[in-house]
Design an enzyme around this catalytic site. Structure first.
Site, PDB file in Angstrom:
ATOM      1  N   ASP A 272     -25.709 -25.944 -64.808  1.00 56.78           N
ATOM      2  CA  ASP A 272     -27.248 -26.043 -64.111  1.00 56.78           C
ATOM      3  C   ASP A 272     -28.313 -24.275 -64.751  1.00 56.78           C
ATOM      4  O   ASP A 272     -27.731 -23.431 -65.074  1.00 56.78           O
ATOM      5  CB  ASP A 272     -27.479 -25.840 -62.853  1.00 56.78           C
TER       6      ASP A 272
HETATM    7  C1  BGC Z   1     -31.930 -28.134 -60.912  1.00 55.77           C
HETATM    8  C2  BGC Z   1     -31.518 -29.143 -61.330  1.00 55.77           C
HETATM    9  C3  BGC Z   1     -32.356 -29.609 -62.723  1.00 55.77           C
HETATM   10  C4  BGC Z   1     -32.495 -28.088 -64.094  1.00 55.77           C
HETATM   11  C5  BGC Z   1     -33.395 -28.308 -64.963  1.00 55.77           C
HETATM   12  C6  BGC Z   1     -32.214 -27.088 -61.850  1.00 55.77           C
HETATM   13  O1  BGC Z   1     -32.163 -26.429 -60.483  1.00 55.77           O
HETATM   14  O2  BGC Z   1     -30.885 -28.192 -59.864  1.00 55.77           O
HETATM   15  O3  BGC Z   1     -31.340 -30.013 -61.257  1.00 55.77           O
HETATM   16  O4  BGC Z   1     -32.199 -30.148 -63.853  1.00 55.77           O
HETATM   17  O5  BGC Z   1     -33.026 -26.943 -62.688  1.00 55.77           O
HETATM   18  O6  BGC Z   1     -35.204 -28.411 -64.425  1.00 55.77           O
END
Ligand code: BGC
Length: 731
Positions: A272
């Protein structure tokens, strides 16, 4: 100095020499990895063999906010990503960047939130919605969509409940598999997220969740397992949180033993954004691609708020990876494996052979139609006393439309999934359209959305609403949340509606007995103050760009509601099984309710929910008959006994035999959505497999199907069982 003519002569003869040389040497055969006719494994092997250790190490971290590392020498493209899952979101930076007005907007079709899609219980619809998203990913020149979200709705307060598919692992698995297959069929890389057990936003970068092995396997893993085993998912995103003491991005139990060894995952694990905290442990656990990377990562990582929130990043840069290998802390083969997994997916998706150039169309009439059907099917009619709904312009000439979510389109919850559509229909506009020109629609705000500014004193606003309600034949109060109050990065502070909304409903209900409450939110809200005082309640979730039309269609009966709750609605948060075990203390939370999440907990403790899992009303009625069990097949007939065409979601629950372990009273093991004309009957059948009968034995680390007498319960909700039967599994 030579005259100009002589210079020209020299240049021409040099070109002729080069030309001759080129003609003399036939063009080299393209390298095998560039040959689309060859097998993917052969191509991966060939390409890896041509890469230097540094080039392989470079593959393990992004080159930008949403791009993996390209390699110009070998012609390896970057994987160009974009957030989802409900549409394609601007990929140019963190939410702070993309929400800023100055950032060139990226528009795409906004589908309903995952919780709304799950409410349709319509696998085919979820697939169609996902195809739209994938087609738009390509049209916008991207390669990968960061979704679907399949985390389980454990706590009603989780800020991202709206993104997922509810509280039941079987339902979430069916929806996730449909989404993933549809995306991959377009040659787009999905990324099922967030592995594992990302069930609260509270301290999401630091929280350590204690979850027993059985609970992980029975509740929090199944949607990921199905993604790997059934959909052959190409990428899995690891979660921010810790599970049993380890960050998900550095947990070999999750990333290697479970994903790869037990389930056979062949794709890559992506972090993530800001979820990595080490180099060695992360690579050795089986994490392949750290995001974000490059300069955008460095700028972001330096910001005080990035650090304050607990983000970790910059651990898999080529320098750090190379140093870890040369110091012997990470094996070169681990780096080769990670690079190979990323390349395998790139070849499989066709990124070398058919790059997504972009420049395509988004939000086409066909795509809008899918968004509208999805919004229609996602709506759940929770209550309809005295048949107040559907409204008709004949009976209700003058209709008041009131509330903080009436004249504004709340297409989705807040955070990385919120897409910017080209247009969005507000409930007020959708109601006007559905009511037709003969209806007189009046509007009042009633109360401002918490955190927004109305420019008028609250009392004045409420009085205006009461006055219009009083002088109308019916009053529709559209309440709920906003992306600021419900979204990523923070949980809701309570299950109650935002400030002043309960009071508004009570005041309007006092002024007009035909009050209909429409809620736009991503999770259950408390309704105890007013539920007995209003005849009708409609749950619209966040319905994407077509939400307003869908609400109008359902309220006026142009569409017969068919949605069913993918989550139990507790009367109050205290009734929720996770209450008392959330958000944890000193950054530790114990999932002490174990497998008794959602209806499993309500059943076990015999607690009456406000609305049970699987509940949803229709404007017609369905009669169930002829339950037949010829194990492993179960069939049941359903007749539309009313006067309107409609769809019913037939649910099959299985009650296990007396067992040597504690098992839930019943569990969802099948469902079928069936559309019936008035008077029509259809027979639906289900096939029960071994998995349907099994529980996870943490001593054997495996699924066990016990022999015994299983009870089949088929019904219209988890608490509206219409037919029962049994079968015996012999020893
Ligand atoms: C989120 C993800 C997301 C990623 C990219 C993170 O903060 O938890 O779900 O895909 O950011 O934006």
């Amino acid at each position: 100095m030579l005259p100009k003519i002589a210079l020209l002569f020299l240049a021409l003869s040099a070109a002729a020499v080069v030309g001759v040389r080129l003609r003399a040497q036939p063009a080299p055969e393209p390298a095998p990895y560039r040959n689309p006719a060859l097998d993917v494994e052969q191509r991966v092997k060939d390409l890896l063999a041509r890469m230097t250790p540094r080039e392989k190490a470079e593959m393990l971290a992004g080159s930008g906010w949403m791009e993996s590392q390209p390699n110009a020498r070998l012609g390896i493209p970057a994987i160009k990503m974009a957030d989802g899952p409900m549409g394609v979101r601007n990929w140019r930076g963190s939410s702070a960047v993309t929400n800023a007005a100055a950032t060139a907007p990226v528009t795409s079709t906004a589908m309903p939130a995952g919780i709304g899609m799950a409410s349709s219980w319509d696998i085919d619809l979820v697939a169609r919605g996902a195809s739209v998203v994938a087609q738009e990913v390509k049209a916008l020149g991207r390669d990968m969509i960061l979704g679907p979200t399949v985390n389980i709705n454990r706590v009603p307060l989780w800020g991202r409940n709206f993104e997922g598919y509810g509280e039941d692992p079987y339902l979430a698995a069916r929806m996730g598999v449909a989404y993933i297959k549809a995306v991959q069929a377009e040659g787009v890389i999905p990324s099922v997220k967030h592995f594992a057990a990302n069930n609260e936003e509270y301290e999401r970068h630091r929280i350590d969740e204690k979850i027993d092995e059985r609970t992980l396997n029975e509740i929090y893993f199944p949607a990921f397992k199905a993604a790997v085993e059934e959909a052959g998912v190409w990428a899995v995103m690891s979660a921010y949180n810790k599970v049993n003491g380890l960050y998900c991005a550095e947990d070999p139990y999750l990333l290697t033993d479970t994903l790869r060894k037990r389930w056979g995952f062949r794709g890559f694990v992506i972090s993530d954004w800001g979820s990595t905290y080490s180099t060695d442990a992360t690579i050795n656990a089986g994490m392949d691609l750290e995001m974000p990377g490059g300069e955008p990562m460095r700028i972001w990582a330096d910001k005080p708020e990035t650090k304050r929130d607990g983000n970790g990043s910059g651990w898999l840069t080529a320098d750090k990876v190379m140093e870890a290998v040369s110091a012997g802390r990470v094996r070169q083969s681990a780096v080769d494996d990670a690079a190979g997994r990323i390349l395998r997916v790139m070849f499989t998706a066709g990124l070398f052979d058919h790059p997504h150039a972009g420049g395509g169309e988004v939000d086409t009439p066909e795509q809008r139609q899918v968004a509208r059907t999805a919004a229609n099917e996602s709506i759940v009619l929770l209550k309809n006393s005295g048949g107040l709904l559907p409204l008709s312009a004949e009976r209700s000439r003058k209709i008041a439309v009131i509330g903080p979510n009436a004249a504004v389109a709340r297409t989705g919850g807040g955070g990385s999934s919120l897409v910017r559509p080209k247009y969005a229909i507000t409930p007020l506009d959708g109601i006007k359209e559905a009511a037709g020109p003969r209806a007189d629609i009046v509007h009042a705000l009633g109360v401002v959305m918490e955190g927004e500014d109305a420019g008028k004193p609250p009392r004045e606003l409420r009085e205006e609403a009461v006055t219009v309600a009083h002088h109308s034949d019916a009053a529709i109060v559209v309440v709920g949340y906003s992306p600021k109050l419900e979204g990523e990065g923070h949980d809701r502070l309570s299950m109650d509606l935002p400030a002043g909304q309960d009071e508004l409903i009570e005041a309007v209900a006092g002024a007009n007995k035909n009050t209909i409450v429409v809620v736009a939110a991503g999770a259950p809200v408390t309704m105890t103050k007013w539920i007995d005082r209003v005849p009708a309640v409609v749950y619209a979730w966040y319905g994407g760009q077509e939400a307003g039309h869908a609400i109008g269609d359902v309220l006026f009966g142009l569409v017969n509601p068919s949605g069913k709750l993918p989550v139990t609605f507790p009367k109050s948060f205290q009734d929720s099984p996770a209450y008392g075990h959330y958000p944890g203390e000193n950054l530790h939370v114990e999932y002490a309710e174990g497998i008794y999440v959602g209806y499993r907990g309500f059943d076990k403790h015999n607690i009456e929910p406000l609305f049970p899992f699987g509940h949803g009303l229709s404007y017609t009625t369905f009669v169930y008959s002829q339950l037949k069990i010829a194990f492993p097949t179960v069939s049941v007939s359903v007749r539309n006994s009313g006067t309107r065409a409609g769809a019913e979601v037939v649910q099959l629950y299985l009650q296990p035999p007396s067992s040597r372990v504690d098992r839930p009273v019943k569990e969802l093991k099948g469902f079928a959505r069936v559309t019936l004309e008035p008077g029509e009957t259809k027979t639906v059948s289900f096939t029960l497999d071994k998995a349907a009968m099994s529980y996870y034995d943490s001593a054997a680390h495996d699924w066990i199907a016990e022999p015994g007498r299983f009870r089949v319960q088929v019904g219209a909700s988890s608490r509206d069982i219409r037919a029962t039967g049994e079968f015996v599994v012999a020893k």
